[in-house]
Every structure is written in structure tokens, then in C-alpha cells.
Design a protein around this motif. Structure first.
Motif, PDB file in Angstrom:
ATOM      1  N   LEU A 276      34.659  15.799  85.633  1.00  0.00           N
ATOM      2  CA  LEU A 276      33.213  15.891  85.848  1.00  0.00           C
ATOM      3  C   LEU A 276      32.898  16.600  87.159  1.00  0.00           C
ATOM      4  N   ASP A 277      33.569  16.223  88.225  1.00  0.00           N
ATOM      5  CA  ASP A 277      33.313  16.840  89.529  1.00  0.00           C
ATOM      6  C   ASP A 277      33.620  18.336  89.504  1.00  0.00           C
TER       7      ASP A 277
ATOM      8  N   ASN B 296      31.436  23.924  89.481  1.00  0.00           N
ATOM      9  CA  ASN B 296      31.540  25.288  88.982  1.00  0.00           C
ATOM     10  C   ASN B 296      30.385  25.708  88.083  1.00  0.00           C
ATOM     11  N   ASN B 297      29.356  24.889  88.005  1.00  0.00           N
ATOM     12  CA  ASN B 297      28.177  25.224  87.223  1.00  0.00           C
ATOM     13  C   ASN B 297      26.923  24.831  88.010  1.00  0.00           C
ATOM     14  N   ARG B 298      25.789  25.301  87.558  1.00  0.00           N
ATOM     15  CA  ARG B 298      24.534  25.004  88.242  1.00  0.00           C
ATOM     16  C   ARG B 298      24.005  23.653  87.772  1.00  0.00           C
ATOM     17  N   VAL B 299      24.579  22.605  88.328  1.00  0.00           N
ATOM     18  CA  VAL B 299      24.221  21.241  87.938  1.00  0.00           C
ATOM     19  C   VAL B 299      23.536  20.545  89.104  1.00  0.00           C
ATOM     20  N   ASP B 300      22.423  19.917  88.815  1.00  0.00           N
ATOM     21  CA  ASP B 300      21.715  19.107  89.794  1.00  0.00           C
ATOM     22  C   ASP B 300      22.460  17.775  89.929  1.00  0.00           C
ATOM     23  N   LYS B 301      23.050  17.534  91.072  1.00  0.00           N
ATOM     24  CA  LYS B 301      23.854  16.328  91.263  1.00  0.00           C
ATOM     25  C   LYS B 301      23.034  15.051  91.208  1.00  0.00           C
ATOM     26  N   ASN B 302      21.731  15.171  91.299  1.00  0.00           N
ATOM     27  CA  ASN B 302      20.856  14.000  91.190  1.00  0.00           C
ATOM     28  C   ASN B 302      20.418  13.738  89.756  1.00  0.00           C
ATOM     29  N   ARG B 303      20.904  14.569  88.816  1.00  0.00           N
ATOM     30  CA  ARG B 303      20.546  14.381  87.406  1.00  0.00           C
ATOM     31  C   ARG B 303      21.806  14.433  86.529  1.00  0.00           C
ATOM     32  N   ILE B 304      22.768  13.586  86.865  1.00  0.00           N
ATOM     33  CA  ILE B 304      23.976  13.445  86.056  1.00  0.00           C
ATOM     34  C   ILE B 304      23.859  12.148  85.262  1.00  0.00           C
ATOM     35  N   TYR B 305      23.911  12.258  83.955  1.00  0.00           N
ATOM     36  CA  TYR B 305      23.706  11.124  83.064  1.00  0.00           C
ATOM     37  C   TYR B 305      25.023  10.741  82.397  1.00  0.00           C
ATOM     38  N   LEU B 306      25.117   9.481  81.981  1.00  0.00           N
ATOM     39  CA  LEU B 306      26.353   8.954  81.418  1.00  0.00           C
ATOM     40  C   LEU B 306      26.051   8.212  80.129  1.00  0.00           C
ATOM     41  N   SER B 307      26.877   8.464  79.107  1.00  0.00           N
ATOM     42  CA  SER B 307      26.730   7.714  77.863  1.00  0.00           C
ATOM     43  C   SER B 307      28.064   7.655  77.139  1.00  0.00           C
TER      44      SER B 307
END
Length: 240
Positions: free
Chosen positions: A116-117, A122-133
Motif C-alpha cells: 500500500l505504501d 508512486n501514484n497521486r494519492v491523497d494520504k488523508n483519503r485512504i479507505y480500507l475494506s
């Protein structure tokens, strides 16, 4: 349909697990061992991801159940969000769907987090919007990740997973949670979710609970086709 599926890519990666140190009564020096684990995974990009070079997106980490473990990675597409992607549904966030390579073992959550890290970096991911399911065995791993990494996820949705009740106090109170379970589950008893939800509510957590009447273990067929689940996830943002 072809355009929709074309953004759902499969990768083969290798996670380097943390070195373990130990003392030996025969050797004075500290010993270390490093292990690796091959992790196959799918990574979905929203349709507008490539339209901008600066916009950041949320990301959903999805963990499948035991039935998809250790076999053909294509089987990941049989349930949950990956199945919906193949059927043509679009999501507003990236979806990372790794495969547990071990048919009879639990998820290696350390390897999952390292993957995940790496994807986030390596992508444009908002670290404050990581969801888990996750569902079933993946649902159990989701609870585990929530206790071990309480500062990482903005929201979590657990479907028919075993719940670590003694560690409920480790879960971040600021992380919204949505739990799904069927009351006729003969694989993972609904009491797992009943007790965890009750405990978390007593502790003041923001938690939703959908308890289906007359539904068995395959409750994921209903849970993951709940459109409001994805609207709810996308609306969450981690409170620092």
C-alpha cells in the motif's frame, strides 16, 4: 466496456518484510534475517485520473476472502469491488486489490501495508483519503490493520470478519466504520460483529451496522452492491 476495464491493471510485486533481529547464545553479534513475499495485485484508476497531472485521488484497499487466496489471481474479480469493476462500475478513487498468496494462511498485513505504501508513493494519492475494506478473512485482516495502523485510514468497511474485541481500544475514534454481517452466518458467527459494534459504540466510535436477516456468510453480495457505501467512503477524509 473495453475502455472501462482497460484501467484495471494487474501487477506482480515483491514486498520486503521488516528485518527481524535475534540474539544467539552461540554467536555474540546480533543476527538479522530478511524475508520477501511475492504479492500479485490489481490496481484500478478512475477514468479521469490521467486527465490531470496534479489532482490527487482517494484509494480503497480491498482484501478478499479465503476462497480467492493462493490461486489464480483472476479469482480476485469474483467478489467485491473488483467484480463490480469487471461489470463496468466506475469508482471515484483508485482501488488496490492484492491477493493473499497463501490458501490456508491469514493475510500478511505487514506485506499488505508495504505494498500500500509503495502504491501511494508512486501514484497521486491523497494520504488523508485512504479507505480500507475486506470480506471474511479479508474482513478479519481489516480489523487487524485498523488496530496496528490506527493513523493510516480515513474510513473502513468490514464485511463478515472476525473482530479482535480485546483490542478495540486501539482503533482510532476519528475513523468512521461500517460493518456488514448476516445473522445466519455459519462460518464467522454474527456475534463477532455484534460484540465489536457494541464495544465500539460504548467507546464513542462513529460506527454503522448493517445486520442482514436470513443471510449467511456470502453477505458480501449485498454489502458491496450497496451504492451508498461508496458515496459514504468517498466523503470521508482523515482528521489529523
Amino acid at each position: 466496456m473495453q475502455n472501462k476495464v482497460s484501467r484495471f491493471f494487474m501487477f506482480l510485486g515483491m514486498s520486503m518484510l521488516q528485518a527481524c533481529a535475534a540474539q544467539s547464545h552461540l554467536v555474540q553479534d546480533e543476527l538479522e534475517t530478511v524475508t520477501t513475499e511475492n504479492v500479485k495485485y490489481y490496481l484500478y484508476y478512475p477514468e479521469d485520473y490521467f486527465d490531470s497531472q496534479s489532482k490527487e485521488f482517494g484509494l480503497l484497499l480491498f482484501l478478499h476472502g479465503g476462497g480467492e487466496s493462493g490461486r489464480n489471481v483472476e479469482e480476485i474479480k469474483d467478489t467485491g469491488p473488483p467484480k463490480m469493476l469487471v461489470e463496468g462500475k466506475q469508482f471515484p478513487f483508485l482501488i488496490l486489490a492484492p491477493q493473499n498468496p497463501h490458501a490456508k494462511k491469514w493475510w500478511n498485513t505487514d506485506a499488505v501495508v508495504q505494498l500500500l505504501d509503495s502504491v501511494v508513493q508512486n501514484n497521486r494519492v491523497d494520504k488523508n483519503r485512504i479507505y480500507l475494506s475486506g470480506l471474511s478473512r479479508g474482513g478479519s485482516a481489516s480489523w487487524e490493520l485498523a488496530t496496528q495502523f490506527p493513523d493510516k485510514f480515513a474510513a473502513m468497511a468490514v464485511v463478515c470478519g472476525m473482530a479482535p474485541l480485546p483490542y478495540a481500544h486501539w482503533i482510532d475514534k476519528n475513523m468512521p466504520i461500517w460493518v456488514f454481517h448476516g445473522d445466519q452466518d455459519d462460518v464467522i458467527h454474527v456475534k463477532e460483529s455484534d460484540d465489536m459494534v457494541k464495544k465500539l459504540r460504548e467507546m464513542g466510535h462513529n460506527i454503522r451496522y448493517t445486520r442482514y436477516n436470513g443471510v449467511g456468510h456470502n453477505v458480501w453480495d449485498r454489502a458491496y452492491t450497496t451504492d451508498s457505501l461508496y458515496t459514504w467512503l468517498a466523503a470521508q477524509k482523515r482528521i489529523k
